[in-house]
Design a protein around this motif. Structure first.
Motif, PDB file in Angstrom:
ATOM      1  N   LEU A 203      12.932  10.108  15.539  1.00 18.45           N
ATOM      2  CA  LEU A 203      12.791  10.665  16.885  1.00 18.45           C
ATOM      3  C   LEU A 203      12.501   9.567  17.897  1.00 18.45           C
ATOM      4  O   LEU A 203      13.008   9.594  19.023  1.00 18.45           O
ATOM      5  CB  LEU A 203      11.670  11.702  16.904  1.00 18.45           C
ATOM      6  CG  LEU A 203      11.297  12.287  18.273  1.00 18.45           C
ATOM      7  CD1 LEU A 203      12.481  13.032  18.876  1.00 18.45           C
ATOM      8  CD2 LEU A 203      10.086  13.202  18.150  1.00 18.45           C
ATOM      9  N   SER A 204      11.682   8.591  17.498  1.00 16.83           N
ATOM     10  CA  SER A 204      11.359   7.495  18.414  1.00 16.83           C
ATOM     11  C   SER A 204      12.607   6.690  18.758  1.00 16.83           C
ATOM     12  O   SER A 204      12.755   6.194  19.873  1.00 16.83           O
ATOM     13  CB  SER A 204      10.293   6.578  17.803  1.00 16.83           C
ATOM     14  OG  SER A 204      10.749   6.012  16.584  1.00 16.83           O
ATOM     15  N   GLY A 205      13.539   6.570  17.792  1.00 13.31           N
ATOM     16  CA  GLY A 205      14.792   5.866  18.056  1.00 13.31           C
ATOM     17  C   GLY A 205      15.668   6.617  19.025  1.00 13.31           C
ATOM     18  O   GLY A 205      16.322   6.018  19.880  1.00 13.31           O
ATOM     19  N   VAL A 206      15.701   7.937  18.896  1.00 14.95           N
ATOM     20  CA  VAL A 206      16.475   8.759  19.823  1.00 14.95           C
ATOM     21  C   VAL A 206      15.924   8.602  21.237  1.00 14.95           C
ATOM     22  O   VAL A 206      16.682   8.397  22.197  1.00 14.95           O
ATOM     23  CB  VAL A 206      16.440  10.249  19.398  1.00 14.95           C
ATOM     24  CG1 VAL A 206      17.114  11.111  20.452  1.00 14.95           C
ATOM     25  CG2 VAL A 206      17.111  10.437  18.049  1.00 14.95           C
ATOM     26  N   ILE A 207      14.601   8.710  21.366  1.00 14.11           N
ATOM     27  CA  ILE A 207      13.964   8.581  22.677  1.00 14.11           C
ATOM     28  C   ILE A 207      14.214   7.196  23.259  1.00 14.11           C
ATOM     29  O   ILE A 207      14.553   7.050  24.441  1.00 14.11           O
ATOM     30  CB  ILE A 207      12.455   8.864  22.586  1.00 14.11           C
ATOM     31  CG1 ILE A 207      12.217  10.315  22.139  1.00 14.11           C
ATOM     32  CG2 ILE A 207      11.764   8.609  23.924  1.00 14.11           C
ATOM     33  CD1 ILE A 207      10.768  10.632  21.830  1.00 14.11           C
ATOM     34  N   ASP A 243       5.712  -2.540  17.803  1.00 19.27           N
ATOM     35  CA  ASP A 243       5.038  -2.683  16.502  1.00 19.27           C
ATOM     36  C   ASP A 243       3.842  -3.624  16.613  1.00 19.27           C
ATOM     37  O   ASP A 243       2.782  -3.361  16.041  1.00 19.27           O
ATOM     38  CB  ASP A 243       6.042  -3.210  15.469  1.00 19.27           C
ATOM     39  CG  ASP A 243       5.448  -3.294  14.086  1.00 19.27           C
ATOM     40  OD1 ASP A 243       5.175  -2.228  13.495  1.00 19.27           O
ATOM     41  OD2 ASP A 243       5.239  -4.421  13.585  1.00 19.27           O
ATOM     42  N   ARG A 244       4.000  -4.697  17.384  1.00 22.07           N
ATOM     43  CA  ARG A 244       2.886  -5.644  17.571  1.00 22.07           C
ATOM     44  C   ARG A 244       1.738  -4.984  18.326  1.00 22.07           C
ATOM     45  O   ARG A 244       0.563  -5.183  17.989  1.00 22.07           O
ATOM     46  CB  ARG A 244       3.376  -6.874  18.344  1.00 22.07           C
ATOM     47  CG  ARG A 244       4.435  -7.690  17.653  1.00 22.07           C
ATOM     48  CD  ARG A 244       3.874  -8.717  16.712  1.00 22.07           C
ATOM     49  NE  ARG A 244       3.272  -9.843  17.413  1.00 22.07           N
ATOM     50  CZ  ARG A 244       3.016 -11.020  16.845  1.00 22.07           C
ATOM     51  NH1 ARG A 244       3.330 -11.200  15.574  1.00 22.07           N
ATOM     52  NH2 ARG A 244       2.459 -11.998  17.510  1.00 22.07           N
ATOM     53  N   ASN A 288       6.088  -2.280   7.539  1.00 19.80           N
ATOM     54  CA  ASN A 288       6.024  -1.352   8.665  1.00 19.80           C
ATOM     55  C   ASN A 288       7.071  -1.694   9.716  1.00 19.80           C
ATOM     56  O   ASN A 288       7.707  -0.795  10.287  1.00 19.80           O
ATOM     57  CB  ASN A 288       4.630  -1.377   9.281  1.00 19.80           C
ATOM     58  CG  ASN A 288       4.425  -0.259  10.294  1.00 19.80           C
ATOM     59  OD1 ASN A 288       4.298   0.898   9.923  1.00 19.80           O
ATOM     60  ND2 ASN A 288       4.398  -0.605  11.575  1.00 19.80           N
ATOM     61  N   LEU A 289       7.269  -3.003   9.962  1.00 22.54           N
ATOM     62  CA  LEU A 289       8.264  -3.431  10.948  1.00 22.54           C
ATOM     63  C   LEU A 289       9.677  -3.053  10.492  1.00 22.54           C
ATOM     64  O   LEU A 289      10.484  -2.568  11.304  1.00 22.54           O
ATOM     65  CB  LEU A 289       8.177  -4.943  11.167  1.00 22.54           C
ATOM     66  CG  LEU A 289       9.134  -5.535  12.212  1.00 22.54           C
ATOM     67  CD1 LEU A 289       8.912  -4.898  13.581  1.00 22.54           C
ATOM     68  CD2 LEU A 289       8.960  -7.054  12.299  1.00 22.54           C
ATOM     69  N   VAL A 290       9.949  -3.250   9.207  1.00 17.13           N
ATOM     70  CA  VAL A 290      11.263  -2.886   8.668  1.00 17.13           C
ATOM     71  C   VAL A 290      11.484  -1.381   8.809  1.00 17.13           C
ATOM     72  O   VAL A 290      12.567  -0.929   9.200  1.00 17.13           O
ATOM     73  CB  VAL A 290      11.384  -3.315   7.190  1.00 17.13           C
ATOM     74  CG1 VAL A 290      12.640  -2.709   6.559  1.00 17.13           C
ATOM     75  CG2 VAL A 290      11.431  -4.832   7.078  1.00 17.13           C
ATOM     76  N   LEU A 291      10.446  -0.583   8.519  1.00 16.76           N
ATOM     77  CA  LEU A 291      10.560   0.860   8.663  1.00 16.76           C
ATOM     78  C   LEU A 291      10.808   1.262  10.116  1.00 16.76           C
ATOM     79  O   LEU A 291      11.597   2.161  10.397  1.00 16.76           O
ATOM     80  CB  LEU A 291       9.290   1.545   8.145  1.00 16.76           C
ATOM     81  CG  LEU A 291       9.197   1.767   6.632  1.00 16.76           C
ATOM     82  CD1 LEU A 291       7.861   2.390   6.279  1.00 16.76           C
ATOM     83  CD2 LEU A 291      10.339   2.658   6.135  1.00 16.76           C
ATOM     84  N   GLN A 292      10.109   0.588  11.025  1.00 16.50           N
ATOM     85  CA  GLN A 292      10.303   0.875  12.448  1.00 16.50           C
ATOM     86  C   GLN A 292      11.754   0.625  12.846  1.00 16.50           C
ATOM     87  O   GLN A 292      12.384   1.469  13.507  1.00 16.50           O
ATOM     88  CB  GLN A 292       9.375  -0.002  13.307  1.00 16.50           C
ATOM     89  CG  GLN A 292       7.912   0.362  13.247  1.00 16.50           C
ATOM     90  CD  GLN A 292       7.589   1.638  14.018  1.00 16.50           C
ATOM     91  OE1 GLN A 292       8.464   2.333  14.508  1.00 16.50           O
ATOM     92  NE2 GLN A 292       6.312   1.969  14.112  1.00 16.50           N
ATOM     93  N   TYR A 293      12.278  -0.523  12.427  1.00 15.04           N
ATOM     94  CA  TYR A 293      13.664  -0.842  12.764  1.00 15.04           C
ATOM     95  C   TYR A 293      14.632   0.147  12.106  1.00 15.04           C
ATOM     96  O   TYR A 293      15.623   0.571  12.716  1.00 15.04           O
ATOM     97  CB  TYR A 293      14.019  -2.264  12.320  1.00 15.04           C
ATOM     98  CG  TYR A 293      13.622  -3.319  13.326  1.00 15.04           C
ATOM     99  CD1 TYR A 293      14.014  -3.207  14.659  1.00 15.04           C
ATOM    100  CD2 TYR A 293      12.858  -4.421  12.964  1.00 15.04           C
ATOM    101  CE1 TYR A 293      13.662  -4.174  15.602  1.00 15.04           C
ATOM    102  CE2 TYR A 293      12.495  -5.384  13.886  1.00 15.04           C
ATOM    103  CZ  TYR A 293      12.900  -5.255  15.195  1.00 15.04           C
ATOM    104  OH  TYR A 293      12.553  -6.199  16.123  1.00 15.04           O
TER     105      TYR A 293
END
Length: 321
Positions: A203-207, A243-244, A288-293
């Protein structure tokens, strides 16, 4: 379900309902009791969850009241919702498990809809001018229309004029970058909020994608392939920044924050040191960064593709086969 099987099933549904199946646009259309219908599945994942679309107007120009709509929705267990906007009538049907049940649902819903319209003195019409004349079924920019010849000609003229104006409009790259950056702040906020709630979601990627692309288009003047590339770079950078900031918030909260004499900005600057001192686990940080991306990509890529497809279709009006 593979595409070949879906086409076969849709052809069977068309034969059982008396509608025509337009394989190119992946929908059905045809006439029932004088009303022209376009029938389609709005979500390809649910091929047997259909929407009926027609154009109709009442004798006195009024719209349905809430009680009439509630009564119609309760009249059939197959009907999920009824929507009316100006001359546009849409009836959403409940999803079915197979082609046979979908066919029966369509027949029941079509009969119920035409009866409901006739009972309330509604007559078929053109989507734009409202005249009770012969219409054709069209698709334009992801939307569907029933148009008379005059309105079809007018719409084609308007589309050509808009396309010419868009082609003449110059792209403001600097303004677009500013707009994309401003939009990315909303996307970054969604990433932070979801992260603080313990979620990493598409959802964050869509936004992020919607806000960045809209921001670029608003201040850049137009959305081009160059704009998409620039927007993608901004999404990547802002996801990293988000993420940072999320880790800075964690340090701020776990380290006592203001009580320990650290501001949030100082916690952000201390992230490399916290990683070196193993206060923040490197594996957790990278994971966590990989998951965010990954999740931003899952949300953003379909959104970008959909946006570009929508832009391409805005200049095309196609008569349904």
């Amino acid at each position: 379900m593979n595409q070949k099987k879906k086409i076969e099933n849709y052809q069977q549904i068309a034969m059982g309902t008396g509608l025509r199946y337009d394989e190119t646009n992946d929908l059905f259309h045809g006439e029932r009791d004088g009303f022209d219908f376009i029938v389609y599945a709005p979500d390809a994942r649910y091929p047997y969850m259909m929407v009926l679309h027609t154009a109709a107007k009442s004798a006195d120009g009024s719209t349905f009241d809430k009680q009439a709509v509630k009564g119609f929705q309760k009249s059939s267990k197959k009907i999920a919702s009824f929507g009316q906007k100006n001359l546009d009538i849409r009836v959403s049907l409940k999803a079915q498990s197979n082609a046979e049940k979908c066919k029966d649902t369509l027949n029941e819903a079509l009969a119920a809809t035409t009866t409901f319209l006739r009972t309330n003195s509604y007559s078929p019409c053109c989507d734009l001018c409202g005249q009770n004349v012969e219409t054709g079924a069209f698709r334009m920019g992801g939307e569907y229309y029933h148009l008379c010849p005059d309105c079809e000609m007018k719409m084609r003229s308007d589309i050509a004029m808009n396309a010419q104006q868009t082609a003449q409009k110059k792209e403001n790259i600097v303004g677009g970058i500013v707009g994309a950056l401003l939009g990315s702040l909303l996307g970054m906020l969604s990433v932070l909020i979801l992260s603080q709630l313990g979620y990493v979601a598409a959802l964050s990627g869509v936004i992020m994608a919607v806000c960045v692309l809209k921001g670029y288009e608003m201040l850049g003047g137009k959305l081009t392939k160059k704009a998409v590339v620039i927007s993608a770079v901004i999404m990547i950078l802002m996801t990293y920044f988000a993420d940072r900031v999320n880790w800075a918030i964690i340090l701020f909260n776990q380290g006592g924050g203001a009580e320990a004499g650290y501001s949030l900005f100082e916690c952000y600057r201390l992230i490399p040191a916290a990683l070196s001192a193993e206060i923040i686990d490197m594996g957790s940080y990278i994971g966590n960064l990989v998951l965010q991306y990954l999740f931003v990509a899952l949300g953003a890529i379909p959104t970008v593709i959909g946006k570009m497809k929508q832009k391409k279709e805005e200049g095309i009006i196609a008569r349904l086969n």
